[in-house]
Write a protein that holds these residues in place. Structure first.
Motif, PDB file in Angstrom:
ATOM      1  N   LEU A   1      44.126  54.974   4.825  1.00 45.42           N
ATOM      2  CA  LEU A   1      44.846  56.231   4.649  1.00 45.42           C
ATOM      3  C   LEU A   1      43.890  57.394   4.399  1.00 45.42           C
ATOM      4  CD1 LEU A   1      47.822  55.001   2.401  1.00 45.42           C
ATOM      5  CD2 LEU A   1      47.910  55.611   4.829  1.00 45.42           C
ATOM      6  N   VAL A   2      42.877  57.150   3.586  1.00 46.88           N
ATOM      7  CA  VAL A   2      41.901  58.201   3.254  1.00 46.88           C
ATOM      8  C   VAL A   2      41.083  58.594   4.475  1.00 46.88           C
ATOM      9  CG1 VAL A   2      39.808  58.721   1.929  1.00 46.88           C
ATOM     10  CG2 VAL A   2      41.750  57.600   0.815  1.00 46.88           C
ATOM     11  N   PHE A   3      40.586  57.599   5.209  1.00 44.18           N
ATOM     12  CA  PHE A   3      39.713  57.923   6.333  1.00 44.18           C
ATOM     13  C   PHE A   3      40.471  58.424   7.552  1.00 44.18           C
ATOM     14  CE2 PHE A   3      36.628  55.626   3.793  1.00 44.18           C
ATOM     15  CZ  PHE A   3      35.508  56.430   3.969  1.00 44.18           C
TER      16      PHE A   3
ATOM     17  N   TYR B   1      42.100  47.436  -1.093  1.00 44.52           N
ATOM     18  CA  TYR B   1      40.807  47.352  -0.395  1.00 44.52           C
ATOM     19  C   TYR B   1      40.876  47.663   1.094  1.00 44.52           C
ATOM     20  CZ  TYR B   1      39.053  45.250  -4.678  1.00 44.52           C
ATOM     21  OH  TYR B   1      38.691  45.029  -5.983  1.00 44.52           O
ATOM     22  N   LEU B   2      42.101  47.695   1.667  1.00 45.76           N
ATOM     23  CA  LEU B   2      42.239  47.982   3.089  1.00 45.76           C
ATOM     24  C   LEU B   2      43.151  49.175   3.332  1.00 45.76           C
ATOM     25  CD1 LEU B   2      41.512  46.981   5.978  1.00 45.76           C
ATOM     26  CD2 LEU B   2      43.611  45.617   5.901  1.00 45.76           C
ATOM     27  N   GLY B   3      44.327  49.155   2.729  1.00 45.29           N
ATOM     28  CA  GLY B   3      45.319  50.191   2.983  1.00 45.29           C
ATOM     29  C   GLY B   3      44.876  51.576   2.531  1.00 45.29           C
ATOM     30  N   ILE B   4      44.403  51.678   1.294  1.00 44.92           N
ATOM     31  CA  ILE B   4      43.991  52.991   0.774  1.00 44.92           C
ATOM     32  C   ILE B   4      42.808  53.567   1.547  1.00 44.92           C
ATOM     33  CG2 ILE B   4      43.033  54.195  -1.243  1.00 44.92           C
ATOM     34  CD1 ILE B   4      44.827  52.443  -2.988  1.00 44.92           C
ATOM     35  N   PRO B   5      41.744  52.788   1.798  1.00 47.34           N
ATOM     36  CA  PRO B   5      40.652  53.340   2.625  1.00 47.34           C
ATOM     37  C   PRO B   5      41.119  53.814   3.999  1.00 47.34           C
ATOM     38  CG  PRO B   5      39.909  51.353   1.524  1.00 47.34           C
ATOM     39  CD  PRO B   5      41.388  51.449   1.280  1.00 47.34           C
TER      40      PRO B   5
ATOM     41  N   SER C   1      30.247  47.557   4.718  1.00 46.86           N
ATOM     42  CA  SER C   1      30.307  47.556   6.182  1.00 46.86           C
ATOM     43  C   SER C   1      31.611  48.150   6.723  1.00 46.86           C
ATOM     44  CB  SER C   1      30.116  46.136   6.719  1.00 46.86           C
ATOM     45  OG  SER C   1      31.127  45.264   6.228  1.00 46.86           O
ATOM     46  N   PHE C   2      32.731  47.918   6.042  1.00 45.79           N
ATOM     47  CA  PHE C   2      34.009  48.413   6.551  1.00 45.79           C
ATOM     48  C   PHE C   2      34.036  49.938   6.592  1.00 45.79           C
ATOM     49  CE2 PHE C   2      38.567  49.549   5.965  1.00 45.79           C
ATOM     50  CZ  PHE C   2      39.037  49.043   7.158  1.00 45.79           C
ATOM     51  N   VAL C   3      33.510  50.562   5.550  1.00 41.21           N
ATOM     52  CA  VAL C   3      33.472  52.030   5.529  1.00 41.21           C
ATOM     53  C   VAL C   3      32.499  52.555   6.577  1.00 41.21           C
ATOM     54  CG1 VAL C   3      32.929  54.072   4.129  1.00 41.21           C
ATOM     55  CG2 VAL C   3      34.178  52.161   3.119  1.00 41.21           C
ATOM     56  N   VAL C   4      31.414  51.829   6.813  1.00 44.33           N
ATOM     57  CA  VAL C   4      30.477  52.219   7.872  1.00 44.33           C
ATOM     58  C   VAL C   4      31.199  52.226   9.220  1.00 44.33           C
ATOM     59  CG1 VAL C   4      28.397  51.568   9.151  1.00 44.33           C
ATOM     60  CG2 VAL C   4      28.424  51.434   6.650  1.00 44.33           C
ATOM     61  N   TYR C   5      32.061  51.230   9.457  1.00 43.10           N
ATOM     62  CA  TYR C   5      32.872  51.225  10.674  1.00 43.10           C
ATOM     63  C   TYR C   5      33.631  52.549  10.815  1.00 43.10           C
ATOM     64  CZ  TYR C   5      32.632  46.173  11.819  1.00 43.10           C
ATOM     65  OH  TYR C   5      32.233  44.915  12.202  1.00 43.10           O
ATOM     66  N   LEU C   6      34.174  53.024   9.711  1.00 49.43           N
ATOM     67  CA  LEU C   6      35.084  54.168   9.749  1.00 49.43           C
ATOM     68  C   LEU C   6      34.378  55.511   9.849  1.00 49.43           C
ATOM     69  CD1 LEU C   6      37.724  53.005   7.088  1.00 49.43           C
ATOM     70  CD2 LEU C   6      37.712  52.636   9.562  1.00 49.43           C
ATOM     71  N   VAL C   7      33.114  55.591   9.457  1.00 48.03           N
ATOM     72  CA  VAL C   7      32.430  56.894   9.445  1.00 48.03           C
ATOM     73  C   VAL C   7      31.363  57.035  10.524  1.00 48.03           C
ATOM     74  CG1 VAL C   7      32.816  57.138   6.964  1.00 48.03           C
ATOM     75  CG2 VAL C   7      30.631  56.212   7.777  1.00 48.03           C
TER      76      VAL C   7
ATOM     77  N   ASN D   1      48.359  60.768  13.858  1.00 49.07           N
ATOM     78  CA  ASN D   1      47.227  59.840  13.919  1.00 49.07           C
ATOM     79  C   ASN D   1      47.577  58.505  13.289  1.00 49.07           C
ATOM     80  OD1 ASN D   1      45.610  61.691  15.227  1.00 49.07           O
ATOM     81  ND2 ASN D   1      44.635  62.426  13.357  1.00 49.07           N
ATOM     82  N   LEU D   2      48.311  58.534  12.181  1.00 47.82           N
ATOM     83  CA  LEU D   2      48.744  57.294  11.548  1.00 47.82           C
ATOM     84  C   LEU D   2      49.655  56.489  12.464  1.00 47.82           C
ATOM     85  CD1 LEU D   2      49.506  58.340   7.842  1.00 47.82           C
ATOM     86  CD2 LEU D   2      47.661  56.868   8.644  1.00 47.82           C
ATOM     87  N   LEU D   3      50.431  57.202  13.273  1.00 46.38           N
ATOM     88  CA  LEU D   3      51.357  56.517  14.181  1.00 46.38           C
ATOM     89  C   LEU D   3      50.658  55.939  15.402  1.00 46.38           C
ATOM     90  CD1 LEU D   3      54.404  58.975  14.111  1.00 46.38           C
ATOM     91  CD2 LEU D   3      54.237  56.722  13.036  1.00 46.38           C
ATOM     92  N   GLY D   4      49.502  56.510  15.776  1.00 42.67           N
ATOM     93  CA  GLY D   4      48.818  55.929  16.926  1.00 42.67           C
ATOM     94  C   GLY D   4      47.957  56.856  17.757  1.00 42.67           C
ATOM     95  N   GLU D   5      47.830  58.105  17.370  1.00 37.16           N
ATOM     96  CA  GLU D   5      47.062  59.046  18.180  1.00 37.16           C
ATOM     97  C   GLU D   5      45.569  58.740  18.224  1.00 37.16           C
ATOM     98  OE1 GLU D   5      47.985  61.797  20.154  1.00 37.16           O
ATOM     99  OE2 GLU D   5      49.898  60.761  19.956  1.00 37.16           O
ATOM    100  N   LEU D   6      45.095  57.936  17.288  1.00 40.42           N
ATOM    101  CA  LEU D   6      43.673  57.587  17.283  1.00 40.42           C
ATOM    102  C   LEU D   6      43.395  56.233  17.934  1.00 40.42           C
ATOM    103  CD1 LEU D   6      42.556  58.766  13.696  1.00 40.42           C
ATOM    104  CD2 LEU D   6      42.300  59.956  15.885  1.00 40.42           C
ATOM    105  N   ALA D   7      44.385  55.741  18.671  1.00 40.02           N
ATOM    106  CA  ALA D   7      44.227  54.421  19.303  1.00 40.02           C
ATOM    107  C   ALA D   7      43.144  54.417  20.375  1.00 40.02           C
ATOM    108  CB  ALA D   7      45.551  53.960  19.905  1.00 40.02           C
ATOM    109  N   ASP D   8      42.789  55.575  20.888  1.00 39.98           N
ATOM    110  CA  ASP D   8      41.737  55.656  21.901  1.00 39.98           C
ATOM    111  C   ASP D   8      40.377  55.989  21.294  1.00 39.98           C
ATOM    112  OD1 ASP D   8      43.433  55.077  24.033  1.00 39.98           O
ATOM    113  OD2 ASP D   8      44.037  57.172  24.257  1.00 39.98           O
ATOM    114  N   THR D   9      40.289  55.945  19.992  1.00 42.54           N
ATOM    115  CA  THR D   9      39.021  56.205  19.304  1.00 42.54           C
ATOM    116  C   THR D   9      38.497  54.897  18.704  1.00 42.54           C
ATOM    117  OG1 THR D   9      39.920  56.640  17.080  1.00 42.54           O
ATOM    118  CG2 THR D   9      39.963  58.467  18.674  1.00 42.54           C
ATOM    119  N   GLU D  10      37.412  55.010  17.930  1.00 37.86           N
ATOM    120  CA  GLU D  10      36.849  53.823  17.286  1.00 37.86           C
ATOM    121  C   GLU D  10      37.786  53.225  16.237  1.00 37.86           C
ATOM    122  OE1 GLU D  10      35.698  57.269  14.655  1.00 37.86           O
ATOM    123  OE2 GLU D  10      35.975  56.898  16.788  1.00 37.86           O
ATOM    124  N   TYR D  11      38.874  53.931  15.916  1.00 37.02           N
ATOM    125  CA  TYR D  11      39.842  53.420  14.940  1.00 37.02           C
ATOM    126  C   TYR D  11      40.876  52.500  15.577  1.00 37.02           C
ATOM    127  CZ  TYR D  11      38.265  56.570  11.203  1.00 37.02           C
ATOM    128  OH  TYR D  11      37.534  57.208  10.217  1.00 37.02           O
TER     129      TYR D  11
END
Length: 332
Positions: free
Chosen positions: A96-98, A90-94, A273-279, A113-123
Motif C-alpha cells: 500500500l505504501v509503495f 509484512y506484505l500488505g502495508i509495504p 530484498s522485497f523493498v529493493v524490488y519495489l524501489v 493503480n491499486l486496481l491494476g494500472e501498474l500491471a504493465d510495470t515492475e509491480y
C-alpha cells in the motif's frame, strides 16, 4: 564467536535456511540486472549476444521468486488469524505504501493503480502474488500431502497447458481452455512440489542438463525471432528456472563452510530484498539520467554492470533506511 558452519541458523523460534537467503539476494540482483539491460548497445553483435543470453538467465528471477514464495507459504498452519495478520504487516502495508510512492513518482491515480494500472510495470508480480498468498493456507493441506506421483501429475499438467498456450501463441491460434494454476501461479504451487520431485542427485543432474539445453534452444529461438512466452510460460523456460533454482541451492549447500563468513551479510541483504524490488526501477530511471551518452559496442556491457551495481547500492540503502525509520526501537 565463529560464524555458523552450516546453512542452518537456529533461532529461539525456528530454523533459518540460509540457502534461501542466497536465492533471495540472487533473484533480487537478477531483477535489477534484467532491467538495466536497457543500456546495452543492440547494434553491436557481441553486446547483442550478451543481451540475449543474459536476459534468459536474469529472467529466471521471477520464477525463483514465486517458487520460494510458494514453498514458505504452503505450510499447514494452526492459526489463520496469525498468518493473515503477519502477511498484512509484512506484505500488505509495504504494498500500500509503495503503490502510493509509485503513484506520486509518475503522477498517476493511486486507487486506479491499486486496481491494476501498474500491471504493465515492475509491480506486475504483486497482482499475481497477493491472491496466491491469500489462498495459500487454504490450499496448503492439499499440496503438502501430495505424494510423488501427484507432484509429477501437477507438474506435467502445468507444463502441458503452458506448452499449448505457447504453441498456440506462436501459430496465432486461440487457446481458451483454462487451468486455475497457470501463469506464475504454477511456479508458486510448484514451490512445494518440486522438492519432492528433484530430491536425488540423479534428478538434479538430469535437470541441470535439460536446463543447459533449454538455454541453448531459447537462444536460438530468440535469434530466429520466436519469443512467445520465452521468458515466462514456456515449458523450456520453466525447466531453465528450476535448473537455476536448484543449482543455486546445490552450490550454497556444497560450499556452506566457505560461504559461512558471508551468511550474516546475505541475511541482512535478503531481509531488505522485497523493498529493493519495489524501489529499484524508480532508482534506475533516476540514475540513468546521469548517463546521457549511450556507451557503444562492448563498452555497453561494462555500463550494464556498472548500472546494476549502482542501482542495487542506492536501492538497498533506501530500503535499509526506510526499514530503520519505520521500525520500532526494539526492532533496530
Amino acid at each position: 564467536m565463529p560464524p555458523p558452519s552450516n546453512t542452518l541458523i537456529k533461532t529461539a523460534r525456528k530454523i533459518h535456511l540460509i540457502e534461501f537467503d542466497y536465492i533471495r539476494v540472487i533473484a533480487m540482483l537478477f531483477v535489477i540486472a534484467v532491467h538495466t539491460l536497457a543500456v546495452i548497445d543492440f547494434k553491436d553483435p557481441v553486446s547483442l549476444f550478451y543481451f540475449q543470453l543474459m536476459q534468459i538467465i536474469f529472467f529466471t528471477c521471477n520464477g525463483m521468486f514465486f517458487l520460494m514464495s510458494g514453498k514458505f507459504a504452503l505450510i499447514e498452519r494452526q492459526s489463520l488469524y496469525q498468518y493473515y495478520i503477519k502477511k498484512m504487516v509484512y506484505l500488505g502495508i509495504p504494498i500500500l505504501v509503495f503503490f502510493y510512492i509509485r503513484s506520486l513518482y509518475e503522477d498517476s491515480n493511486y486507487f486506479l493503480n491499486l486496481l491494476g494500472e501498474l500491471a504493465d510495470t515492475e509491480y506486475w508480480f504483486l497482482y499475481v502474488l497477493v491472491g496466491n498468498i491469500i489462498l495459500a493456507p487454504l490450499l496448503a493441506k492439499a499440496f503438502v500431502n501430495f505424494n510423488l506421483n501427484e507432484c509429477w501429475l501437477f507438474l506435467g499438467l502445468g507444463l502441458f497447458v503452458h506448452a499449448m498456450m505457447t504453441l498456440c501463441s506462436i501459430f496465432h491460434v486461440n487457446y481458451c481452455w483454462s487451468f486455475i494454476f497457470s501463469g506464475y501461479s504454477l511456479y508458486f504451487y510448484l514451490g512445494i512440489c518440486v522438492e519432492k520431485i528433484i530430491s536425488t542427485e540423479k534428478m538434479k543432474s538430469i535437470l541441470f542438463t535439460l536446463a543447459l539445453i533449454g538455454v541453448c534452444i531459447s537462444l536460438v529461438l530468440k535469434y530466429k525471432g520466436v519469443t512467445n512466452n520465452i521468458h515466462d510460460l514456456s515449458p523450456i523456460f520453466t525447466i531453465i528456472t528450476l535448473g537455476t533454482y536448484f543449482g543455486i541451492l546445490s552450490i550454497v549447500k556444497r560450499l556452506k563452510v566457505k560461504l559461512s563468513n558471508f551468511s550474516p551479510i546475505i541475511m541482512f541483504i535478503a531481509k531488505h530484498s522485497f523493498v529493493v524490488y519495489l524501489v529499484h526501477m524508480m532508482v534506475f530511471e533516476t540514475t540513468i539520467k546521469y548517463y546521457p551518452v549511450q556507451w557503444a559496442g562492448p563498452q555497453s556491457i561494462l555500463l550494464h554492470l556498472i548500472m546494476t551495481v549502482v542501482v542495487f547500492v542506492f536501492s538497498f540503502v533506501l530500503a535499509a533506511v526506510l526499514a530503520m525509520v519505520t521500525s520500532s526501537p526494539s526492532e533496530r
